[in-house]
Design an enzyme around this catalytic site. Structure first.
Site, PDB file in Angstrom:
ATOM      1  N   ASP A  23       0.840  -1.201   0.000  1.00 35.29           N
ATOM      2  CA  ASP A  23       0.000   0.000   0.000  1.00 35.29           C
ATOM      3  C   ASP A  23       0.874   1.250   0.000  1.00 35.29           C
ATOM      4  O   ASP A  23       1.945   1.261   0.610  1.00 35.29           O
ATOM      5  CB  ASP A  23      -0.887  -0.019   1.248  1.00 35.29           C
ATOM      6  CG  ASP A  23      -2.036   0.970   1.155  1.00 35.29           C
ATOM      7  OD1 ASP A  23      -2.310   1.480   0.054  1.00 35.29           O
ATOM      8  OD2 ASP A  23      -2.665   1.238   2.203  1.00 35.29           O
ATOM      9  N   SER A  69     -10.181  -7.654  -5.709  1.00 32.06           N
ATOM     10  CA  SER A  69     -11.437  -7.662  -6.461  1.00 32.06           C
ATOM     11  C   SER A  69     -12.138  -6.315  -6.367  1.00 32.06           C
ATOM     12  O   SER A  69     -12.967  -5.981  -7.219  1.00 32.06           O
ATOM     13  CB  SER A  69     -12.349  -8.778  -5.945  1.00 32.06           C
ATOM     14  OG  SER A  69     -12.507  -8.710  -4.542  1.00 32.06           O
ATOM     15  N   ASN A  71     -10.444  -3.460  -6.536  1.00 27.07           N
ATOM     16  CA  ASN A  71      -9.673  -2.485  -7.309  1.00 27.07           C
ATOM     17  C   ASN A  71     -10.286  -2.164  -8.670  1.00 27.07           C
ATOM     18  O   ASN A  71      -9.875  -1.194  -9.329  1.00 27.07           O
ATOM     19  CB  ASN A  71      -8.234  -2.964  -7.506  1.00 27.07           C
ATOM     20  CG  ASN A  71      -7.380  -2.838  -6.257  1.00 27.07           C
ATOM     21  OD1 ASN A  71      -6.391  -3.542  -6.099  1.00 27.07           O
ATOM     22  ND2 ASN A  71      -7.753  -1.946  -5.353  1.00 27.07           N
ATOM     23  N   TRP A  72     -11.270  -2.960  -9.110  1.00 30.48           N
ATOM     24  CA  TRP A  72     -11.959  -2.643 -10.360  1.00 30.48           C
ATOM     25  C   TRP A  72     -12.700  -1.319 -10.271  1.00 30.48           C
ATOM     26  O   TRP A  72     -13.097  -0.756 -11.299  1.00 30.48           O
ATOM     27  CB  TRP A  72     -12.938  -3.751 -10.720  1.00 30.48           C
ATOM     28  CG  TRP A  72     -12.281  -5.042 -11.079  1.00 30.48           C
ATOM     29  CD1 TRP A  72     -12.279  -6.189 -10.330  1.00 30.48           C
ATOM     30  CD2 TRP A  72     -11.524  -5.352 -12.251  1.00 30.48           C
ATOM     31  NE1 TRP A  72     -11.569  -7.183 -10.968  1.00 30.48           N
ATOM     32  CE2 TRP A  72     -11.093  -6.700 -12.153  1.00 30.48           C
ATOM     33  CE3 TRP A  72     -11.168  -4.614 -13.390  1.00 30.48           C
ATOM     34  CZ2 TRP A  72     -10.328  -7.321 -13.139  1.00 30.48           C
ATOM     35  CZ3 TRP A  72     -10.410  -5.236 -14.377  1.00 30.48           C
ATOM     36  CH2 TRP A  72      -9.992  -6.563 -14.247  1.00 30.48           C
ATOM     37  N   ARG A  74     -11.427   1.416  -9.457  1.00 29.19           N
ATOM     38  CA  ARG A  74     -10.504   2.507  -9.778  1.00 29.19           C
ATOM     39  C   ARG A  74     -10.733   2.990 -11.217  1.00 29.19           C
ATOM     40  O   ARG A  74     -11.350   2.285 -12.021  1.00 29.19           O
ATOM     41  CB  ARG A  74      -9.061   2.040  -9.588  1.00 29.19           C
ATOM     42  CG  ARG A  74      -8.724   1.720  -8.136  1.00 29.19           C
ATOM     43  CD  ARG A  74      -7.266   1.465  -7.930  1.00 29.19           C
ATOM     44  NE  ARG A  74      -6.966   1.227  -6.528  1.00 29.19           N
ATOM     45  CZ  ARG A  74      -5.744   1.124  -6.030  1.00 29.19           C
ATOM     46  NH1 ARG A  74      -4.685   1.253  -6.831  1.00 29.19           N
ATOM     47  NH2 ARG A  74      -5.563   0.915  -4.746  1.00 29.19           N
ATOM     48  N   SER A 199      -8.172  -5.410   4.621  1.00 29.81           N
ATOM     49  CA  SER A 199      -8.720  -5.122   3.298  1.00 29.81           C
ATOM     50  C   SER A 199      -9.076  -6.385   2.510  1.00 29.81           C
ATOM     51  O   SER A 199      -8.704  -6.530   1.346  1.00 29.81           O
ATOM     52  CB  SER A 199      -7.746  -4.245   2.495  1.00 29.81           C
ATOM     53  OG  SER A 199      -7.606  -2.978   3.106  1.00 29.81           O
TER      54      SER A 199
END
Length: 243
Positions: A23, A69, A71-72, A74, A199
């Protein structure tokens, strides 16, 4: 189920399985007035450094949370940049992984990625699958809750088919249905950038893992930072519920 014996907690002991939530790429770039992709590029360099340092330290399995999963959500441009960096990493690092006897594993539903990238991943896994050396696990399109739900469905299907009795489902049976079923138990989870949460990463596997949250942004994480994390791990007493 037999109680798990607590290992000695001497300083310098090396965990078998370390996972890292990488991160801070965006904040690293923002602090330098650079686009986010610059932070992701430096993050890839950190992956190279740390994966080699982990092997040098004797860590058997290093699991890296590369793309969740979630992060889509973004921006499409950022996702495209991330996938481009993944292609570059696979093409530039695979020969070295093969030469060093590293086994590459991917957990998560990576088949949702672009077809050419899926082929690259499958070919990389195939080239290293017979290796008996250290293992590098990349979590791609991975979410732990989805992994747990999928394991529960598979066990339920076996029960429905009459091949598994509900009474036979215990912790070991459930763990054997997870994507990490052939990996050593998770010993240490490191999260960079100062955030203190998992997370949706390896929730079942982290039940008795040591958690270490550090302020260093991922692009600045290096061999010295990893070794410091290992020293902190070595000073902890892992009781697994015992005294």
């Amino acid at each position: 189920m037999a109680a798990r014996a607590a290992p000695a907690a001497e300083p310098g002991i090396v965990p078998r399985h370390v996972a890292i939530i990488m991160d801070g790429n965006g904040r690293w770039a923002k602090a330098r007035f650079l686009p986010r992709i610059a932070g992701h590029r430096q993050g890839v360099e950190a992956v190279r450094r740390v994966s080699r340092a982990a092997r040098a330290a004797g860590i058997e399995v290093l699991t890296l949370y590369a793309f969740s999963s979630e992060n889509w959500r973004r921006p499409e441009e950022e996702i495209s940049d991330l996938m481009g960096l993944l292609r570059h990493f696979l093409s530039s690092e695979l020969d070295d992984l093969v030469a060093e006897g590293v086994r590459l594993r991917v957990i998560g539903d990576y088949h949702r990625l672009a077809p050419d990238l899926v082929r690259m991943i499958d070919q990389a896994i195939a080239r290293t699958t017979a290796h008996a050396g250290p293992t590098l696990v990349i979590a791609l399109n991975y979410g732990s809750q989805a992994e747990i739900a999928s394991a529960a469905r598979r066990l339920a299907e076996q029960v429905a088919a009459g091949t598994l009795a509900p009474a036979d489902i215990d912790e070991d049976r459930f763990a054997a249905a997870l994507a990490t079923q052939d990996l050593p138990p998770l010993d240490l989870v490191i999260r960079t950038s100062g955030e203190q949460r998992l997370s949706n990463f390896l929730l079942w596997q982290a039940a008795y893992a040591e958690l270490l949250f550090i302020d260093t942004l991922w692009p600045d994480f290096d061999e010295a930072a990893l070794n410091d994390a290992l020293r902190q791990y070595g000073r902890r007493q892992r009781r697994f519920g015992g005294l």
